[in-house]
Motif scaffolding. Structure first.
Motif, PDB file in Angstrom:
ATOM      1  N   CYS A 461      -1.623   3.371  -0.941  1.00 34.90           N
ATOM      2  CA  CYS A 461      -1.266   3.302   0.484  1.00 34.90           C
ATOM      3  C   CYS A 461      -2.432   3.808   1.336  1.00 34.90           C
ATOM      4  CB  CYS A 461      -0.021   4.143   0.735  1.00 34.90           C
ATOM      5  SG  CYS A 461       0.478   4.193   2.449  1.00 34.90           S
ATOM      6  N   HIS A 463      -2.367   5.179   4.072  1.00 35.19           N
ATOM      7  CA  HIS A 463      -2.026   6.338   4.894  1.00 35.19           C
ATOM      8  C   HIS A 463      -2.490   7.622   4.217  1.00 35.19           C
ATOM      9  CE1 HIS A 463       1.115   9.351   6.330  1.00 35.19           C
ATOM     10  NE2 HIS A 463       0.315   9.151   7.361  1.00 35.19           N
ATOM     11  N   ALA A 464      -1.864   7.975   3.092  1.00 35.76           N
ATOM     12  CA  ALA A 464      -2.250   9.215   2.418  1.00 35.76           C
ATOM     13  C   ALA A 464      -2.263   9.039   0.911  1.00 35.76           C
ATOM     14  CB  ALA A 464      -1.339  10.361   2.815  1.00 35.76           C
ATOM     15  N   CYS A 466      -0.433   7.497  -1.473  1.00 36.60           N
ATOM     16  CA  CYS A 466       0.656   7.319  -2.449  1.00 36.60           C
ATOM     17  C   CYS A 466       0.600   5.877  -2.975  1.00 36.60           C
ATOM     18  CB  CYS A 466       2.011   7.554  -1.785  1.00 36.60           C
ATOM     19  SG  CYS A 466       2.280   9.272  -1.323  1.00 36.60           S
ATOM     20  N   CYS A 481       6.366   7.540   0.289  1.00 43.25           N
ATOM     21  CA  CYS A 481       6.060   8.858   0.870  1.00 43.25           C
ATOM     22  C   CYS A 481       6.458   8.963   2.332  1.00 43.25           C
ATOM     23  CB  CYS A 481       4.578   9.171   0.682  1.00 43.25           C
ATOM     24  SG  CYS A 481       4.200   9.460  -1.048  1.00 43.25           S
ATOM     25  N   HIS A 482       5.918   8.094   3.169  1.00 44.38           N
ATOM     26  CA  HIS A 482       6.215   8.203   4.608  1.00 44.38           C
ATOM     27  C   HIS A 482       6.636   6.869   5.207  1.00 44.38           C
ATOM     28  CE1 HIS A 482       2.892  11.028   3.460  1.00 44.38           C
ATOM     29  NE2 HIS A 482       3.887  11.859   3.717  1.00 44.38           N
ATOM     30  N   GLY A 483       6.898   5.872   4.355  1.00 41.30           N
ATOM     31  CA  GLY A 483       7.538   4.652   4.834  1.00 41.30           C
ATOM     32  C   GLY A 483       6.621   3.549   5.329  1.00 41.30           C
ATOM     33  N   ALA A 484       5.305   3.660   5.161  1.00 41.57           N
ATOM     34  CA  ALA A 484       4.445   2.537   5.553  1.00 41.57           C
ATOM     35  C   ALA A 484       4.839   1.313   4.737  1.00 41.57           C
ATOM     36  CB  ALA A 484       2.977   2.881   5.312  1.00 41.57           C
TER      37      ALA A 484
HETATM   38 FE1  FES Z   1       2.050   5.858   2.293  1.00 41.33          FE
HETATM   39 FE2  FES Z   1       2.126   8.063   3.752  1.00 41.33          FE
HETATM   40  S1  FES Z   1       1.131   7.758   1.877  1.00 41.33           S
HETATM   41  S2  FES Z   1       3.077   6.186   4.144  1.00 41.33           S
END
Ligand code: FES
Length: 510
Positions: A461, A463-464, A466, A481-484
């Protein structure tokens, strides 16, 4: 209109007005990120107050949850008032009720002022218990409703052909057509000089020289006095990631054998997870909309099973003719079950605001959030700001902007080449299916479309970092993790990521 999944919702028949062309600007007073009900409610209020305003939408108007909601308009929320009283106290719970009434009045005012034809229909709500344990819980909920000032009574019949042992009815609820309403907001806002930029991803916001510099994915930098995040989670890696959890809900619309069985009320059972239903009218015909089977995003092995279970539930209650729509949709639960609306925590300049954590009550809290953020920009204060303050859960640790580092990780990975004959599990991939497969100890995300064409992505991902999971009903890569969420070819569907998954080059066999 488009939405963030392959399944079509009943609201997608709406045609949005063409957006007026407008010249690029270097500075506006407010940038609103996200063109759903939150962003457009805020933008309209800001234009009414004379603020120059640009709405930036990563995809198209209504692409996110507003196009996938069930559009219940309610003062009785998914989180029972028993839980709100227990966690936040009686006074706070009464304030929550007052705020939901405010949101309904904002919808009514917009509808009347701008003559928005959105099938708004006031109705009652009904909740029913089917065993003794549920009955005791529902009696407690009824007592809580009385305490917070929502009139409510026991009833001995319910508008659903289900067995029950106890039921309550409450007034002041309503339903409407969310995308007709959204189209009305677009017309109203652009009609008084508001600007909407679709397909514009806000990638970075930084305070410089007393303004906010907003950088987008097309390389533009625009400055603004305020930035409002109406995107569920603000873009990028930031403190709110730890305060919110993404969930998915499943919805179906059915034509019933007897149209009269469609309930006029908003109806809720008390199963775990619970089901919610309402009627939708299309060309003067009534259809049954039922939703439920909620779970944390990317925490189910086979999302299609949720539709099967929902269908079995509906068939157990009704004689159905045919299913006309089914889709799933994403929402975010906050850590303490109340939304976060107000100034971005940890940023002392009070120029960035956010609105998120609506649970399953996106229409009510999206409207409220848009209204409150606009009030905070225009007046520096608003009703309800303390109870929904995003900083209410205590100090947040400073988290740097990790975005750049994550983009770098992805860039390195994509340089590798992937030879199809070396992907051992390729034969296990059916047409229309996506999977995370192994390639020499690395993971790659592969999707095979109906024609057999393969799309390969780096499943990390953006974002961070995952690992995303394949959602087999919406055909998307969803991050647990955070829904992306990302399309099969890696395109960005939902934040908080601000970049697509990296596409990988596949080399066919010689
Ligand atoms: Fe994928 Fe945060 S790591 S939405």
């Amino acid at each position: 209109m488009q939405r963030d999944g392959i399944n079509k919702s009943i609201w997608q028949e709406t045609t949005f007005p063409e957006l007026p062309k407008s010249p690029d600007r270097e500075h506006v007073e407010v940038i609103v990120v996200g063109a759903g009900i939150t962003g457009l409610t805020a933008a309209l209020k800001l234009r009414e107050a004379g603020k120059s305003c640009v709405v930036m939408e990563a995809n198209t108007v209504g692409f996110g949850t507003t196009g996938g909601t069930s559009a219940h308009i309610n003062t009785v929320l998914d989180t029972p008032y028993t839980a709100i009283i227990e966690q936040h106290g009686l006074e706070a719970a009464r304030t929550v009720v007052e705020s939901t009434r405010k949101a309904i009045s904002v919808i009514k005012e917009n509808k009347e002022c701008y003559k928005i034809e959105c099938d708004f229909a006031p109705c009652s709500g009904v909740m029913y218990a089917q065993n003794e344990e549920e009955k005791q819980m529902l009696i407690a909920i009824k007592d809580a409703l009385a305490k917070v000032g929502i009139p409510c009574s026991e009833v001995d019949s319910i508008p659903v052909p289900a067995s029950f042992v106890y039921a309550i009815e409450f007034e002041e609820q309503a339903r409407f057509h969310p995308t007709k309403y959204l189209a009305g907001l677009v017309s109203a806002y652009t009609g008084i000089g508001g600007i909407i930029r679709e397909r514009t991803v806000v990638q970075h916001v930084e305070k410089k020289n007393d303004v906010l510099q907003v950088k987008t994915d097309n390389g533009h930098v625009l400055s603004a006095d305020f930035v409002l995040y109406a995107t569920h989670t603000p873009p990028g890696v930031q403190v709110m990631n730890f305060r919110l959890a993404p969930y998915r809900s499943y919805l179906q619309v059915w034509e019933l054998e007897r149209e009269i069985d469609c309930p006029e009320a908003l109806v809720y059972d008390m199963q775990e997870p619970f089901h919610y239903s309402r009627t939708v009218k299309q060309e003067s015909k009534s259809y049954l909309l039922v939703g439920g089977q909620d779970h944390k995003t990317a925490h189910h092995d086979n999302e299609t099973n949720n539709f099967r279970q929902l269908e079995a539930y509906i068939r157990s209650l009704y004689v159905v003719n045919k299913k006309t729509y089914e889709w799933s949709s994403q929402y975010y639960e906050s850590q303490d079950k109340l939304p976060f609306i107000g100034y971005y925590p940890g940023k002392r300049h009070h120029r960035e605001l956010l609105s998120t954590g609506y649970g399953g009550n996106g229409i009510i809290f999206g409207t409220l959030g848009g209204f409150m953020m606009a009030e905070l920009v225009v007046h520096g204060k608003t009703d309800f700001q303390d109870i929904y303050s995003p900083g209410r859960l205590g100090p947040f640790s400073a988290i740097g902007d990790l975005l750049v580092e994550n983009l770098d990780v992805a860039k390195h990975f994509v340089k590798d080449r992937f030879f199809l004959e070396e992907i051992d599990e390729l034969a296990t991939l059916s047409r229309g299916e996506g999977k995370i497969l192994n390639y020499k100890g690395k993971r790659i995300g592969l999707f095979k479309d109906e024609r057999g064409e393969l799309f390969a992505v780096d499943p990390v991902c953006r974002h961070a970092a995952c690992i995303v999971k394949w959602n087999n009903t919406e055909r998307s890569w969803d991050c647990p993790c955070h829904g992306a969420r990302y399309a099969p070819d890696g395109r960005l569907l939902n934040g908080p990521s601000v970049a697509p998954l990296s596409q990988l080059l596949l080399t066919p066999p010689k």
